[in-house]
Scaffold this active site. Structure first.
Site, PDB file in Angstrom:
ATOM      1  N   GLY A   1      31.809  32.286  33.153  1.00 30.82           N
ATOM      2  CA  GLY A   1      31.368  31.647  34.195  1.00 30.82           C
ATOM      3  C   GLY A   1      32.238  30.831  35.025  1.00 30.82           C
ATOM      4  O   GLY A   1      32.329  29.697  35.090  1.00 30.82           O
ATOM      5  N   THR A   2      33.144  30.789  35.674  1.00 25.96           N
ATOM      6  CA  THR A   2      34.211  30.035  36.339  1.00 25.96           C
ATOM      7  C   THR A   2      34.550  30.641  37.689  1.00 25.96           C
ATOM      8  O   THR A   2      34.481  31.842  37.838  1.00 25.96           O
ATOM      9  CB  THR A   2      35.460  30.066  35.420  1.00 25.96           C
ATOM     10  OG1 THR A   2      35.091  29.544  34.161  1.00 25.96           O
ATOM     11  CG2 THR A   2      36.617  29.339  36.000  1.00 25.96           C
TER      12      THR A   2
END
Length: 527
Positions: A345-346
């Site tokens: 997620g980033t």
């Protein structure tokens, strides 16, 4: 520099004097707007980051953490803006559990992204702080059309965050995730961004927004307090580096996992097989084995630097790295074990301008929408970085109060003889240091241009002898790896949840080469 594109690719690199590359086109163009209006690379990076918090909420948001590496035209700087756990958090809170929770208030640490925006703008920006928020505020208030890959990630949210009423009310309109091409708007986020912009972040850490976060925590059994938020600070930490193929790779020191990429490259520096073609069986085997050894050290030692039981630089000692390289058996895969060095997620974006300033910036919720906690009336989704702690007694990364957890997000930067060469990152949890090393090998050992390096198939170690590989490697090479004992799982090309997303900006005479991940919605832009 070879401008051939030997892999399946949907795009060419962008060559320009001023560039931005990131995972969402609307955010990239927000950064470009700052450059066109007289801003520098920091202004562009921040406008991009703030817009990403709105238009790619499946990976980051206003309640994220952030790190940055910046070349100011003369020297390199490293910023750690990650937040610490609530002071009241203790291991006893998790008695009887086998592992840290993944969602909810017990995973929440102080969000640091806003402090990174303020600090970078104050020290290096050129444009008024409020101006940087204009594209993001418009996207939040007027809405934006959800991009296809973002929509695919969003579709998982209803299952992951079932029972989070405030989350469902705002991020699952009509009881489901928005589909690709549907307009999504969130007025409360626009108001929150306006408040942050007007107060230069003070509202977020000591004002109305801080009070709202702390009140929500108390009401729902969390531990985050006003004091935790007001005591947050960013740290200028410099970088750690290691030499490889006539360049130096720079990473942020722990609590981030960038040290793992440095250890891997340091090991390869001492192994003759590191010069093997990157897609060959020998090349893949030595890279995978070096990465496994690096991760074994990283997971044993990396923590908040105040609680680590060695100095990070000890793991980069040349004799130690040579010793680790000697453990690689070219005929068979091995289970990794950590070493004992001698004690001593980033979302990701990169921006660069015609004056020579380059910014490597990353911010993240950690996993998807993070904790799933939405602070009522604000649109702030709080990250779940606390799940990066371990419950192992005595471990330097054991959960505790006022600590920074082991962090997966890492910006990367490459210099040659003290001058900037490459600002880059590969988002995607444990894929990040592995992706950093793979990009450096392809570009600086094998001469691939940044877009080709990004488009190449990737591998990722998954623990023990397990390795996931992307479609695109020769069947003969994969069969050879299986014969050496690697337990391979072949995944379809384009699985960003497995193999991450790269964004790269490389300096050349007169400008830059900007490359954007073909597995993502994003783009590189410039003029």
């Amino acid at each position: 520099m070879d401008f051939e594109l030997p892999y399946a690719s949907r795009r060419m690199p962008v060559l320009a004097a001023n560039v931005v590359a990131t995972s969402q086109p609307l955010a990239a163009q927000a950064g470009l707007r700052m450059l066109l209006s007289g801003g520098n690379a920091v202004d562009a990076a921040l406008a991009t980051a703030i817009a990403l918090a709105i238009v790619e909420p499946t990976s980051n948001g206003i309640g994220s953490d952030a790190f940055a590496i910046l070349w100011d035209g003369e020297r390199l700087h490293g910023l750690n803006a990650s937040g610490r756990s609530p002071a009241a958090l203790t291991p006893d809170r998790f008695a009887g559990r086998a592992a840290m929770p993944r969602v909810g208030w017990d995973t929440v640490t102080v969000p640091g992204a806003v402090s990174a925006w303020v600090e970078l703008s104050s020290r290096f920006g050129r444009l008024p702080f409020e101006h940087l928020f204009e594209p993001a505020i418009a996207y939040a208030r007027d809405g934006f059309l959800v991009a296809p890959i973002t929509a695919r990630a969003w579709s998982n949210a209803s299952e992951v965050y079932a029972g989070f009423e405030e989350f469902g009310r705002h991020f699952l309109p009509q009881g489901r995730a928005p589909r690709a091409g549907e307009r999504f708007r969130y007025e409360e986020q626009a108001c929150t961004l306006e408040h942050i912009a007007k107060t230069r972040g003070e509202a977020f850490y000591t004002g109305d927004l801080a009070s709202a976060m702390a009140r929500s925590s108390r009401d729902q059994g969390g531990l985050l307090s006003e004091e935790d938020l007001s005591s947050h600070r960013v740290d200028w930490v410099g970088t750690l580096s290691t030499g490889f193929a006539e360049i130096d790779l720079h990473e942020i020191p722990p609590n981030g996992q960038g040290l793992a990429a440095l250890i891997m490259l340091g090991i390869l520096r001492h192994h003759p097989a590191a010069s093997a073609p990157p897609d060959s069986a020998d090349g893949l085997h030595v890279q995978i084995e070096a990465m496994k050894l690096a991760f074994a050290d990283a997971h044993r030692y990396i923590a908040d630097p105040d609680t680590m039981d060695l100095v990070a630089g000890d793991l980069l000692d040349d004799d130690y790295l040579a010793e680790r390289a000697g453990l690689i058996d070219m005929k068979r895969a091995r289970e990794p074990v950590y070493g004992v060095p001698r004690r001593g997620g980033t979302v990701y974006l990169s921006a660069a301008d015609a004056d020579g300033m380059m910014v490597s910036f990353i911010q993240s919720n950690y996993q998807g929408f993070g904790s799933g906690v939405v602070v009522p009336g604000t649109g702030i989704v709080l990250q779940n970085r606390g799940s990066g702690f371990t419950l192992e007694p005595g471990h330097p990364n054991q959960v505790g109060g006022g600590k920074r957890p082991f962090h997966t997000i890492i910006p990367g930067f490459v210099t040659r003889r003290g001058q900037p060469v490459l600002s880059f990152g590969v988002m995607g949890g444990p894929m990040q240091p592995q992706g950093h090393a793979q990009m450096v090998l392809r570009i600086f050992r094998h001469g691939q241009n940044p877009q080709a390096a990004s488009d190449a198939p990737r591998w990722q170690v998954r623990g023990g002898l397990m390795v996931e590989v992307e479609q695109g490697f020769a069947a003969e090479a994969l069969d050879d790896l299986r014969g050496r004992g690697h337990q391979l799982t072949v995944r379809a090309f384009g699985r960003t949840d497995t193999f991450g997303g790269a964004q790269l900006v490389m300096r050349i005479d007169g400008g830059y080469i900007a490359a954007s991940e073909s597995r993502k919605d994003g783009q590189a832009v410039g003029y």
